[in-house]
Design a protein around this motif. Structure first.
Motif, PDB file in Angstrom:
ATOM      1  N   ASN A   1      -3.277  21.545  13.699  1.00 11.31           N
ATOM      2  CA  ASN A   1      -4.018  20.130  13.694  1.00 11.31           C
ATOM      3  C   ASN A   1      -4.451  19.802  12.489  1.00 11.31           C
ATOM      4  OD1 ASN A   1      -3.276  19.458  16.066  1.00 11.31           O
ATOM      5  ND2 ASN A   1      -5.485  19.607  17.146  1.00 11.31           N
TER       6      ASN A   1
ATOM      7  N   ILE B   1      -3.989  17.033   9.643  1.00  8.34           N
ATOM      8  CA  ILE B   1      -4.910  16.073   8.883  1.00  8.34           C
ATOM      9  C   ILE B   1      -4.935  16.210   7.604  1.00  8.34           C
ATOM     10  CG2 ILE B   1      -7.163  15.635   9.122  1.00  8.34           C
ATOM     11  CD1 ILE B   1      -7.062  16.705  11.861  1.00  8.34           C
TER      12      ILE B   1
ATOM     13  N   ARG C   1      -1.937  14.262   5.938  1.00  2.21           N
ATOM     14  CA  ARG C   1      -2.172  13.039   6.087  1.00  2.21           C
ATOM     15  C   ARG C   1      -3.042  12.417   5.118  1.00  2.21           C
ATOM     16  NH1 ARG C   1      -2.066  13.284  11.566  1.00  2.21           N
ATOM     17  NH2 ARG C   1      -4.315  12.611  12.023  1.00  2.21           N
ATOM     18  N   LYS C   2      -4.023  12.972   4.806  1.00  7.49           N
ATOM     19  CA  LYS C   2      -5.186  12.825   3.815  1.00  7.49           C
ATOM     20  C   LYS C   2      -4.480  12.889   2.590  1.00  7.49           C
ATOM     21  CE  LYS C   2      -8.690  15.368   4.901  1.00  7.49           C
ATOM     22  NZ  LYS C   2      -9.806  15.985   5.403  1.00  7.49           N
TER      23      LYS C   2
ATOM     24  N   LYS D   1      -2.568   9.862   1.142  1.00  6.47           N
ATOM     25  CA  LYS D   1      -3.426   8.395   0.899  1.00  6.47           C
ATOM     26  C   LYS D   1      -4.237   8.728  -0.257  1.00  6.47           C
ATOM     27  CE  LYS D   1      -3.179   7.388   5.883  1.00  6.47           C
ATOM     28  NZ  LYS D   1      -3.619   7.563   7.226  1.00  6.47           N
TER      29      LYS D   1
ATOM     30  N   LYS E   1      -5.957   9.054  -3.792  1.00  2.12           N
ATOM     31  CA  LYS E   1      -5.519   8.543  -5.254  1.00  2.12           C
ATOM     32  C   LYS E   1      -5.503   9.649  -6.163  1.00  2.12           C
ATOM     33  CE  LYS E   1      -8.211   4.225  -6.368  1.00  2.12           C
ATOM     34  NZ  LYS E   1      -9.494   3.936  -6.596  1.00  2.12           N
TER      35      LYS E   1
ATOM     36  N   GLU F   1     -14.654  17.038  -1.103  1.00  2.00           N
ATOM     37  CA  GLU F   1     -15.183  16.742   0.552  1.00  2.00           C
ATOM     38  C   GLU F   1     -16.460  17.532   0.672  1.00  2.00           C
ATOM     39  OE1 GLU F   1     -12.487  16.695   3.567  1.00  2.00           O
ATOM     40  OE2 GLU F   1     -10.967  16.039   2.465  1.00  2.00           O
TER      41      GLU F   1
ATOM     42  N   TRP G   1     -18.411  14.321  -0.132  1.00  2.00           N
ATOM     43  CA  TRP G   1     -18.595  13.290   0.834  1.00  2.00           C
ATOM     44  C   TRP G   1     -19.131  13.677   2.205  1.00  2.00           C
ATOM     45  CZ3 TRP G   1     -12.582  12.542  -0.055  1.00  2.00           C
ATOM     46  CH2 TRP G   1     -12.385  11.720  -1.264  1.00  2.00           C
ATOM     47  N   GLY G   2     -19.410  15.157   2.306  1.00  2.00           N
ATOM     48  CA  GLY G   2     -19.957  15.456   3.528  1.00  2.00           C
ATOM     49  C   GLY G   2     -18.793  15.747   4.747  1.00  2.00           C
ATOM     50  N   THR G   3     -17.452  15.472   4.426  1.00  2.00           N
ATOM     51  CA  THR G   3     -16.411  15.671   5.448  1.00  2.00           C
ATOM     52  C   THR G   3     -16.369  16.959   5.675  1.00  2.00           C
ATOM     53  OG1 THR G   3     -14.906  15.189   3.243  1.00  2.00           O
ATOM     54  CG2 THR G   3     -15.304  13.585   5.263  1.00  2.00           C
TER      55      THR G   3
ATOM     56  N   GLN H   1     -18.370  19.387   5.914  1.00  2.00           N
ATOM     57  CA  GLN H   1     -19.537  19.625   6.887  1.00  2.00           C
ATOM     58  C   GLN H   1     -19.004  19.190   7.969  1.00  2.00           C
ATOM     59  OE1 GLN H   1     -19.928  19.023   3.629  1.00  2.00           O
ATOM     60  NE2 GLN H   1     -21.819  19.432   2.809  1.00  2.00           N
ATOM     61  N   LEU H   2     -18.726  18.127   8.118  1.00  2.00           N
ATOM     62  CA  LEU H   2     -18.415  17.381   9.365  1.00  2.00           C
ATOM     63  C   LEU H   2     -17.412  18.143  10.235  1.00  2.00           C
ATOM     64  CD1 LEU H   2     -18.757  14.537  11.252  1.00  2.00           C
ATOM     65  CD2 LEU H   2     -16.602  13.892  10.066  1.00  2.00           C
ATOM     66  N   TRP H   3     -16.501  18.563   9.537  1.00  2.00           N
ATOM     67  CA  TRP H   3     -15.126  19.469  10.184  1.00  2.00           C
ATOM     68  C   TRP H   3     -16.147  20.690  10.870  1.00  2.00           C
ATOM     69  CZ3 TRP H   3     -11.843  16.431  11.011  1.00  2.00           C
ATOM     70  CH2 TRP H   3     -11.120  15.719   9.946  1.00  2.00           C
TER      71      TRP H   3
END
Lengths: 279, 300
Positions: free
Chosen positions: A4, A8, A11-12, A15, A17, A92, A95-97, A99-101
């Motif tokens: 999964n 993900i 996909r990131k 997209k 840059k 990441e 951005w804190g992403t 830590q989000l995961w």
């Protein structure tokens, strides 16, 4: 969970840059290098030599130069994984992403492992695009100068293997960048340290090993052994003898590149698993 | 019997090794299923560090965190799958739209479908901005998206740090109502906030943290009740204060001009005690402070 997360990350990636810019930048740089090298060689030949031995960018030797010199881990083949791995991981943190995961119950090793695995496809795509575009530029100068090159001179099975060899040679650089990303958590720090090692660090280390009589060991340093692996790309030209004088065997170079990848990733995971993450 | 969904025991975090800064000092918290639990403290009290440990992002120096009865550390994170959080600046990819950010996260939760993504955007009031890039969002919009991210997988426990940060008064009210609705539907909310009136309106129980330690914990009404002040106007405040010191339950006495301020006991008890000591108050009032006063009192 790993699959999964890998999906993900892919996909990131497409997209992002950073990926598009790296892809376009690599292609543009290779076209510039192929055309620039070719026309510099032509000018030098017309003036009776004098600017050193420039490699021929004519087909099919141009494709060998592309895959052994330009895309070697000491040059563009090192810069690309440094940029992509930095973008994939360090941004990441910021951005804190990341830590989000982790706060969603995803194990740390899965997060970092998926990121590392997800780097392979964009590296391969960049490599394929670079080979097609750089190879196209080489074919173009061949067509303009000496008439169409002969496709029969190329061993296409070896060409595919060359892509895999070059990809494998990029992996230790990507893993080292991930390790530096985990250690520094800073874009500038990661880019600086990784580029510093690529451009200077390993040469210094190799020099030191040679001075202490360990010049054979110096051949197995991460960037050197990966560069040696790409030298086997000479085999894509039928009848080429160049590979016979390479000081490290292909299997050993391949194993060395993978081993360094595993070592850097292992260290990155070890550190990441123990890291306090700010929020 | 209450079901405890979040519990910490002797939780401690020290940065910089022995002799370093103790950010969280042996805190014990327990949060019951279905309640809205307020977590208060001045800046630097250790709230964010404590939340970092609750979310498995920081390794406790000692002590333990349990969510739903399972331990949580950076290496034990399974219990966090039932948790949604919004902590600090909302985490998102700035170059992606709100919808793309939610789709990326939805990939982590197989039970989250397209309809749920639209639903959470609607709940937080971002449906119209779904296709706008996050980097162009205002702080309030980012906060709303952060809430959508937290709610996406219908978590049983929400850990929210200043969720109304950057919102206008109407937005703050919407979020307060949303939290109450979620709690009514069985979710548990752990709310860290410095907006004391917000906490007072929304929370069932609170813990107040100061310099890394929990200085008070309990039901909001009880905390406020404990701090009720009885004010008596008496002819001789010094004698009255002396007499009241003998009254059971008195926690604090202060005389000011012709008044005596007493804490910890009811106005009836003060009146009876003074009269028994032949001191007749000409005025007797009892005031319940708001949470802000209690907070300032406990953290000064």
């Amino acid at each position: 969970m790993f699959a999964n997360l890998w999906a993900i990350e892919q996909r990131k990636t497409f997209k992002r840059k950073a990926f598009v810019i790296t892809l376009a930048g690599t292609a543009a740089l290779l076209v510039f290098l192929v055309l620039g090298t070719h026309f510099s060689a032509q000018v030098a030949a017309q003036q009776g030599g004098g600017i050193g031995e420039l490699p021929s960018m004519l087909w099919p030797s141009g494709i060998v130069v592309l895959l052994t010199d330009f895309l070697s881990p000491g040059f563009i083949g090192g810069i690309v994984p440094v940029i992509l791995a930095t973008a994939f991981l360090v941004e990441e943190y910021r951005w804190g992403t990341l830590q989000l995961w982790l706060s969603r119950g995803v194990p740390r090793s899965t997060v970092l492992g998926a990121k590392a695995a997800a780097l392979v496809l964009p590296l391969l795509l960049t490599l394929i695009a670079a080979t097609l575009i750089g190879g196209g530029a080489s074919a173009l100068v061949t067509h303009l100068g000496a008439g169409p090159g002969s496709a029969e001179q190329v061993n296409f099975a070896q060409l595919v293997l060359s892509l895999l060899r070059t990809l494998t040679a990029m992996l230790p650089v990507a893993a080292l960048t991930l390790l530096l990303g985990v250690l520094t958590r800073s874009t500038a720090g990661t880019l600086g340290a990784a580029m510093g090692y690529l451009l200077l660090g390993e040469q210094l280390l190799g020099g030191l090993l040679s001075l202490t009589g360990l010049s054979t060991a110096a051949l197995y340093l991460p960037i050197t052994v990966s560069t040696v692996l790409t030298l086997y790309n000479h085999t894509l030209i039928k009848g080429s003898e160049a590979a016979k004088s390479i000081p490290v065997g292909q299997a050993a170079a391949f194993a060395g590149a993978l081993l360094w990848t595993a070592v850097f990733l292992g260290l990155a995971m070890w550190r990441f698993n123990r890291q306090d993450l700010s929020i | 019997m209450y079901e405890i969904v979040l519990q910490t025991e002797d939780l401690r975090k020290q940065f910089g090794g022995p002799g370093g800064i103790v950010a969280v000092d042996r805190i014990d918290l327990s949060v019951r299923r279905g309640e809205v639990f307020g977590f208060l403290g001045p800046n630097g009290a250790g709230k964010t560090t404590a939340i970092g440990m609750l979310l498995g992002l920081l390794q406790p120096t000692s002590g333990r965190v349990e969510l739903f009865g399972q331990p949580v550390t950076p290496r034990h994170v399974a219990a966090l799958r039932q948790v949604g959080s919004l902590v600090g600046a909302p985490a998102m990819i700035p170059g992606f739209t709100a919808l793309q950010n939610l789709h990326v996260l939805a990939g982590l939760h197989p039970d989250v479908d397209e309809r749920r993504v639209d639903e959470v955007l609607e709940i937080v009031g971002l449906a119209e901005a779904a296709n706008r890039r996050v980097k162009g969002f205002s702080l309030g919009m980012k906060q709303r998206l952060g809430l959508a991210v937290a709610l996406l997988h219908r978590p049983e426990l929400l850990i929210l740090d200043e969720p109304t940060n950057g919102l206008d008064p109407a937005g703050m009210r919407e979020i307060r109502e949303l939290l109450q609705t979620l709690a009514g539907a069985g979710a548990t909310v752990f709310l860290s906030s410095h907006l004391l009136h917000e906490v007072e309106q929304v929370c069932d129980r609170v813990a107040i943290l100061n310099r890394g330690r929990v200085v008070a914990q309990g039901e909001v009404s009880l905390l406020l009740g404990d701090q009720a002040v009885v004010r008596a106007c008496v002819p001789n405040p010094v004698a009255a204060a002396q007499a009241l010191r003998q009254l059971d339950g008195v926690t604090e006495i202060e005389s000011n001009g012709s008044y005596v301020h007493v804490k910890g006991v009811s106005s009836e008890a003060v009146n009876l005690h003074l009269v028994q000591h032949r001191i007749i108050p000409s005025e007797l009032t009892s005031g319940r402070p708001d949470l802000e006063n209690v907070f300032l009192e406990l953290t000064r």
